[in-house]
Design a protein around this motif. Structure first.
Motif, PDB file in Angstrom:
ATOM      1  N   VAL A 185       0.821  -1.214   0.000  1.00 13.41           N
ATOM      2  CA  VAL A 185       0.000   0.000   0.000  1.00 13.41           C
ATOM      3  C   VAL A 185       0.855   1.263   0.000  1.00 13.41           C
ATOM      4  CG1 VAL A 185      -1.705   1.326   1.306  1.00 13.41           C
ATOM      5  CG2 VAL A 185      -1.934  -1.155   1.116  1.00 13.41           C
ATOM      6  N   GLN A 186       1.898   1.294   0.820  1.00 15.26           N
ATOM      7  CA  GLN A 186       2.715   2.505   0.925  1.00 15.26           C
ATOM      8  C   GLN A 186       3.478   2.779  -0.367  1.00 15.26           C
ATOM      9  OE1 GLN A 186       2.745  -0.039   3.107  1.00 15.26           O
ATOM     10  NE2 GLN A 186       2.001   0.826   5.038  1.00 15.26           N
ATOM     11  N   THR A 187       4.100   1.718  -0.924  1.00 14.65           N
ATOM     12  CA  THR A 187       4.857   1.889  -2.168  1.00 14.65           C
ATOM     13  C   THR A 187       3.929   2.258  -3.312  1.00 14.65           C
ATOM     14  OG1 THR A 187       6.453   0.246  -1.393  1.00 14.65           O
ATOM     15  CG2 THR A 187       6.495   0.785  -3.729  1.00 14.65           C
ATOM     16  N   LYS A 188       2.741   1.687  -3.306  1.00 16.08           N
ATOM     17  CA  LYS A 188       1.757   1.972  -4.339  1.00 16.08           C
ATOM     18  C   LYS A 188       1.401   3.455  -4.349  1.00 16.08           C
ATOM     19  CE  LYS A 188      -2.439  -0.236  -6.008  1.00 16.08           C
ATOM     20  NZ  LYS A 188      -3.562  -1.128  -5.638  1.00 16.08           N
ATOM     21  N   ALA A 189       1.179   4.032  -3.169  1.00 15.57           N
ATOM     22  CA  ALA A 189       0.830   5.451  -3.085  1.00 15.57           C
ATOM     23  C   ALA A 189       1.956   6.325  -3.623  1.00 15.57           C
ATOM     24  CB  ALA A 189       0.515   5.824  -1.638  1.00 15.57           C
ATOM     25  N   GLU A 194       4.141   9.664  -8.187  1.00 10.60           N
ATOM     26  CA  GLU A 194       5.190   9.867  -9.182  1.00 10.60           C
ATOM     27  C   GLU A 194       4.630   9.786 -10.596  1.00 10.60           C
ATOM     28  OE1 GLU A 194       8.450   7.259  -8.423  1.00 10.60           O
ATOM     29  OE2 GLU A 194       9.120   8.374  -6.664  1.00 10.60           O
ATOM     30  N   LEU A 195       3.723   8.853 -10.811  1.00  2.00           N
ATOM     31  CA  LEU A 195       3.104   8.732 -12.128  1.00  2.00           C
ATOM     32  C   LEU A 195       2.349  10.009 -12.489  1.00  2.00           C
ATOM     33  CD1 LEU A 195       2.126   7.259 -14.673  1.00  2.00           C
ATOM     34  CD2 LEU A 195       0.302   6.243 -13.287  1.00  2.00           C
ATOM     35  N   LEU A 196       1.557  10.536 -11.566  1.00  2.00           N
ATOM     36  CA  LEU A 196       0.807  11.756 -11.845  1.00  2.00           C
ATOM     37  C   LEU A 196       1.727  12.925 -12.160  1.00  2.00           C
ATOM     38  CD1 LEU A 196      -2.194  11.816  -9.333  1.00  2.00           C
ATOM     39  CD2 LEU A 196      -2.236  11.436 -11.805  1.00  2.00           C
ATOM     40  N   GLN A 197       2.819  13.033 -11.421  1.00  2.46           N
ATOM     41  CA  GLN A 197       3.756  14.132 -11.661  1.00  2.46           C
ATOM     42  C   GLN A 197       4.364  14.041 -13.055  1.00  2.46           C
ATOM     43  OE1 GLN A 197       6.868  14.427  -8.733  1.00  2.46           O
ATOM     44  NE2 GLN A 197       7.978  16.013  -9.861  1.00  2.46           N
ATOM     45  N   LEU A 198       4.786  12.837 -13.455  1.00  2.00           N
ATOM     46  CA  LEU A 198       5.389  12.666 -14.777  1.00  2.00           C
ATOM     47  C   LEU A 198       4.352  12.827 -15.878  1.00  2.00           C
ATOM     48  CD1 LEU A 198       7.704   9.643 -13.933  1.00  2.00           C
ATOM     49  CD2 LEU A 198       8.426  11.998 -14.364  1.00  2.00           C
ATOM     50  N   TRP A 199       3.147  12.343 -15.636  1.00  2.00           N
ATOM     51  CA  TRP A 199       2.079  12.506 -16.627  1.00  2.00           C
ATOM     52  C   TRP A 199       1.745  13.976 -16.833  1.00  2.00           C
ATOM     53  CZ3 TRP A 199      -2.994  14.336 -15.647  1.00  2.00           C
ATOM     54  CH2 TRP A 199      -3.864  14.262 -16.741  1.00  2.00           C
ATOM     55  N   GLU A 200       1.738  14.768 -15.773  1.00  2.00           N
ATOM     56  CA  GLU A 200       1.470  16.196 -15.895  1.00  2.00           C
ATOM     57  C   GLU A 200       2.510  16.870 -16.786  1.00  2.00           C
ATOM     58  OE1 GLU A 200      -0.909  18.125 -14.950  1.00  2.00           O
ATOM     59  OE2 GLU A 200      -2.014  17.085 -13.372  1.00  2.00           O
ATOM     60  N   GLU A 201       3.746  16.385 -16.745  1.00  2.00           N
ATOM     61  CA  GLU A 201       4.812  16.974 -17.558  1.00  2.00           C
ATOM     62  C   GLU A 201       4.672  16.605 -19.032  1.00  2.00           C
ATOM     63  OE1 GLU A 201       8.622  15.871 -16.043  1.00  2.00           O
ATOM     64  OE2 GLU A 201       8.145  16.438 -13.975  1.00  2.00           O
ATOM     65  N   VAL A 217     -10.136   6.383  -9.263  1.00  2.00           N
ATOM     66  CA  VAL A 217     -10.699   7.719  -9.026  1.00  2.00           C
ATOM     67  C   VAL A 217      -9.595   8.736  -8.772  1.00  2.00           C
ATOM     68  CG1 VAL A 217     -12.230   9.083  -7.558  1.00  2.00           C
ATOM     69  CG2 VAL A 217     -12.854   6.744  -8.158  1.00  2.00           C
ATOM     70  N   ALA A 218      -8.592   8.352  -8.002  1.00  2.00           N
ATOM     71  CA  ALA A 218      -7.525   9.285  -7.631  1.00  2.00           C
ATOM     72  C   ALA A 218      -6.704   9.739  -8.826  1.00  2.00           C
ATOM     73  CB  ALA A 218      -6.617   8.645  -6.585  1.00  2.00           C
ATOM     74  N   LEU A 219      -6.514   8.861  -9.809  1.00  2.00           N
ATOM     75  CA  LEU A 219      -5.616   9.170 -10.916  1.00  2.00           C
ATOM     76  C   LEU A 219      -6.310   9.778 -12.129  1.00  2.00           C
ATOM     77  CD1 LEU A 219      -3.383   5.940 -10.992  1.00  2.00           C
ATOM     78  CD2 LEU A 219      -2.854   8.131  -9.889  1.00  2.00           C
ATOM     79  N   ASN A 247      -0.914  14.930  -3.578  1.00  7.97           N
ATOM     80  CA  ASN A 247      -0.822  13.660  -2.861  1.00  7.97           C
ATOM     81  C   ASN A 247      -2.142  12.911  -2.950  1.00  7.97           C
ATOM     82  OD1 ASN A 247      -0.611  11.592  -0.881  1.00  7.97           O
ATOM     83  ND2 ASN A 247       0.949  12.787   0.200  1.00  7.97           N
ATOM     84  N   VAL A 248      -2.122  11.735  -3.588  1.00  5.88           N
ATOM     85  CA  VAL A 248      -3.359  10.972  -3.762  1.00  5.88           C
ATOM     86  C   VAL A 248      -3.926  10.506  -2.433  1.00  5.88           C
ATOM     87  CG1 VAL A 248      -2.758  10.219  -6.094  1.00  5.88           C
ATOM     88  CG2 VAL A 248      -2.094   8.801  -4.148  1.00  5.88           C
ATOM     89  N   GLN A 249      -3.078  10.364  -1.423  1.00  2.07           N
ATOM     90  CA  GLN A 249      -3.574   9.946  -0.119  1.00  2.07           C
ATOM     91  C   GLN A 249      -4.480  11.000   0.498  1.00  2.07           C
ATOM     92  OE1 GLN A 249      -3.007   6.718  -0.498  1.00  2.07           O
ATOM     93  NE2 GLN A 249      -2.565   6.556   1.678  1.00  2.07           N
ATOM     94  N   HIS A 250      -4.208  12.265   0.208  1.00  2.00           N
ATOM     95  CA  HIS A 250      -4.997  13.348   0.782  1.00  2.00           C
ATOM     96  C   HIS A 250      -6.366  13.463   0.127  1.00  2.00           C
ATOM     97  CE1 HIS A 250      -1.042  15.465   2.189  1.00  2.00           C
ATOM     98  NE2 HIS A 250      -1.355  14.418   2.925  1.00  2.00           N
TER      99      HIS A 250
END
Length: 284
Positions: A185-189, A194-201, A217-219, A247-250
């Protein structure tokens, strides 16, 4: 260098068109070992707009991975078609990267050589490919691990290598088949952020398969619910959570997130129940 707003509109539109995915009446049948016809997906219709992050959820065996295989060109449809950039897919699709659930790394190659493989295959000079791979390893937090081999890395680190290898060629389309399913769970988050940050770029069009509704939903910009086998599109939900999402956790504690999750689950749960009943009946 001019930014996108300074480029001629025709060029911008052409680049956008190249990343549009149109799935029309898509059906795929297979022969079972007994020689019987099995329909994995039937009449799937879906459009993924340029730069859109679209997730597909559905019960096990509903044809999510089959759909990705048709988009990539790894398989041919029995009926219907897939178009990428207004061109019907007939063979391996150019400009597409694929990230699988299982590690698709060469175990005999170093981390650096795994990541630079894509540019080298596209004809990039070795020195330039090496520099590019080092830069991508830095971007995914693996600077200093260039000479390691995949078996010397943790699961999360191998996923970072796979992500760098998938993105290094700046794909117009990124296909992801449960890429984080095997992570804790922790590594997944961490990987989701990281995926969202790179995708935004880079903003490729993303088709993302997951069994994790929270992850979808988060992504995503859109979440597609598929029916139980044979799979078809049951519902499509627009995810109106603001971007960038940080942060997807938030965001998983926000009211709107919980509302969307509940709406999608109401659509999905009947299909999961139906699929479970089929497999339970077959086992009996």
């Amino acid at each position: 260098m001019a930014d996108d707003s300074q480029r001629p509109s025709a060029l911008r539109e052409g680049a956008e068109d190249a990343a549009r995915i149109q799935i029309t009446g898509l059906t795929k049948r297979y022969l079972t070992p007994k020689g019987e016809v099995f329909t994995a997906i039937k009449d799937v219709a879906l459009a993924i707009e340029p730069g859109q992050f679209c997730s597909i959820v559905g019960p096990t065996g509903c044809g999510k991975s089959t759909t990705l295989a048709q988009v990539s060109g790894l398989e041919k449809p029995s009926e219907g078609s897939v178009s990428v950039g207004n061109h019907v897919v007939d063979g391996i699709t150019n400009g597409v990267s694929y990230m699988f659930q299982a590690d698709a790394l060469f175990p005999w190659k170093t981390v650096l050589n795994n990541v630079m493989m894509g540019p080298v295959l596209l004809g990039t000079p070795k020195r330039e490919a090496t520099d590019l791979a080092r830069d991508w390893l830095r971007r995914v937090g693996l600077a200093g691990f260039e000479d390691r081999y995949p078996h010397q890395l943790s699961g999360g680190m191998r996923k970072r290598v796979a992500m760098a290898a998938a993105l290094i060629n700046n794909p117009r389309i990124l296909l992801m088949d449960e890429p984080f399913g095997a992570l804790d769970v922790q590594t997944k988050a961490i990987m989701q952020n990281e995926l969202l940050q790179l995708w935004e770029e880079l903003r490729p069009s993303v088709l993302f398969i997951t069994h994790d509704l929270d992850e979808a939903v988060a992504l995503s910009d859109r979440v597609v619910v598929m029916t139980s086998s044979p799979g078809s599109v049951k519902d499509v939900f627009d995810i109106d959570l603001p971007r960038p999402r940080g942060n997807v956790q938030h965001i998983r504690h926000e009211d709107r997130f919980l509302e969307l999750q509940e709406q999608i689950w109401e659509s999905l749960k009947d299909e999961v129940t139906r699929a479970y009943a089929k497999t339970a009946g077959a086992a009996a």
